[in-house]
Design an enzyme around this catalytic site. Structure first.
Site, mmCIF file in Angstrom:
data_model
loop_
_atom_site.group_PDB
_atom_site.id
_atom_site.type_symbol
_atom_site.label_atom_id
_atom_site.label_comp_id
_atom_site.label_asym_id
_atom_site.label_seq_id
_atom_site.Cartn_x
_atom_site.Cartn_y
_atom_site.Cartn_z
ATOM 1 N N GLY A 120 14.064 -12.190 -9.808
ATOM 2 C CA GLY A 120 13.100 -11.102 -9.757
ATOM 3 C C GLY A 120 11.697 -11.639 -9.534
ATOM 4 O O GLY A 120 11.512 -12.783 -9.086
ATOM 5 N N LYS A 135 2.040 -10.788 -27.924
ATOM 6 C CA LYS A 135 2.340 -10.085 -26.669
ATOM 7 C C LYS A 135 3.130 -8.808 -26.943
ATOM 8 O O LYS A 135 2.947 -7.798 -26.258
ATOM 9 C CB LYS A 135 3.113 -10.989 -25.713
ATOM 10 C CG LYS A 135 3.294 -10.345 -24.342
ATOM 11 C CD LYS A 135 3.880 -11.270 -23.313
ATOM 12 C CE LYS A 135 3.957 -10.581 -21.961
ATOM 13 N NZ LYS A 135 4.573 -11.432 -20.923
#
Length: 300
Positions: free
Chosen positions: A8, A178
């Site tokens: 990806g 995150k």
């Protein structure tokens, strides 16, 4: 040789950044098409170049493996990878959210497994195009005991990419930071179908962000990731949203392209953690359920 499992946007960013002769994508089980992968790569400065990446063959013995699959695909990907990868080869996981990394570390505790968190921006607007949308930093740290001694060699090996790579012993702390940002941006932008900055003035965001940050702070304090202050968490979320105001979050991108989102490993992870600790997480649960409905086509 560096093996990359997952072709990806993030996998292709690494393939484009590392020396071509040192990298190869890992074929998935049953994959028969092993023709080289060609794609158009746009640098952060806007310059473009054509990249050709090969596929790993049976004779190759990688010195390092990068797993850039979606969080929900990680365990299956690891089963495939560990069937043939030498037990001493370090494996670096590049998944969003939390949950998948711990599952891998528990399942393959005897292997050198590391996790990465990155602020590099990469997207794939078309199947044969990758855009490096923003330069950032990548932090890598050990998840298993045997990964400790591999950390600095892995960082050195990946640093030839020209990307900013740093070692981090407390990688779970980085992953939590995150996770907070993703939990506070991704679901809102997916539900509102808007760029990151646009969510900040919406009723959906403004009516839930305070409670969301309180839930997250309660969880972080309960698991020893505090002291966490809800107001500070909100400030961090909004600072990132403003600095990436025109960007499309990965979750919004997944919804727009009809792909499965990673909500189960972001807000969904927080819901499950809350259930295990007896801490209520109604806003996280609401966001998780609504994104799940959206991605399954059930949203009104």
């Amino acid at each position: 040789m560096i093996a990359i499992l997952g072709a990806g946007a993030m996998g292709r960013l690494w393939a484009a950044s590392l020396p071509a002769h040192e990298t190869a994508f890992v074929p998935r089980p049953g994959q028969t098409n092993t023709a080289p992968v060609h794609f158009h790569f746009q640098e952060v400065d806007g310059q473009s170049r054509q990249v050709t990446a090969s596929w790993l063959n049976a004779a190759d013995t990688p010195a390092l493996a990068l797993v850039t699959t979606k969080a929900g695909d990680t365990l299956d990907a690891m089963e495939h990878l560990t069937n043939w990868l030498p037990a001493s080869t370090p494996i670096v996981l590049f998944q969003n959210g939390l949950g998948s990394q711990q599952a891998v570390a528990e399942r393959w505790a005897d292997r050198p497994v590391l996790a990465a968190t990155t602020t590099e921006g990469a997207n794939r607007p078309t199947p044969d195009q990758v855009v490096h949308a923003g330069a950032g930093e990548t932090w890598i740290g050990p998840l298993t005991d045997s990964a400790d001694q591999k950390l600095y060699a892995v960082v050195a090996r990946l640093s030839v990419s020209g990307l900013s790579i740093r070692p981090e012993q407390d990688i779970l702390g980085r992953l939590w930071k995150k996770l907070v940002i993703n939990a506070g941006i991704n679901p809102f932008t997916a539900l509102l179908d808007c760029p990151n900055g646009d969510m900040l003035s919406t009723d959906l965001y403004l009516s839930h962000i305070e409670s969301l940050c309180t839930e997250i702070a309660n969880l972080m304090n309960a698991v020893g990731r505090g002291p966490a202050d809800p107001e500070k968490l909100r400030e961090n979320i909004e600072a990132v949203a403003r600095s990436t105001a025109r960007n499309t979050s990965s979750m919004r991108s997944d919804v727009l392209s009809g792909k499965q989102t990673e909500i189960d490993y972001i807000n969904g992870y927080l819901v499950r953690l809350g259930q295990s600790l007896g801490i209520a997480t109604p806003v996280n649960q609401m966001l998780t359920e609504q994104v799940q409905q959206l991605s399954s086509g059930e949203q009104e």
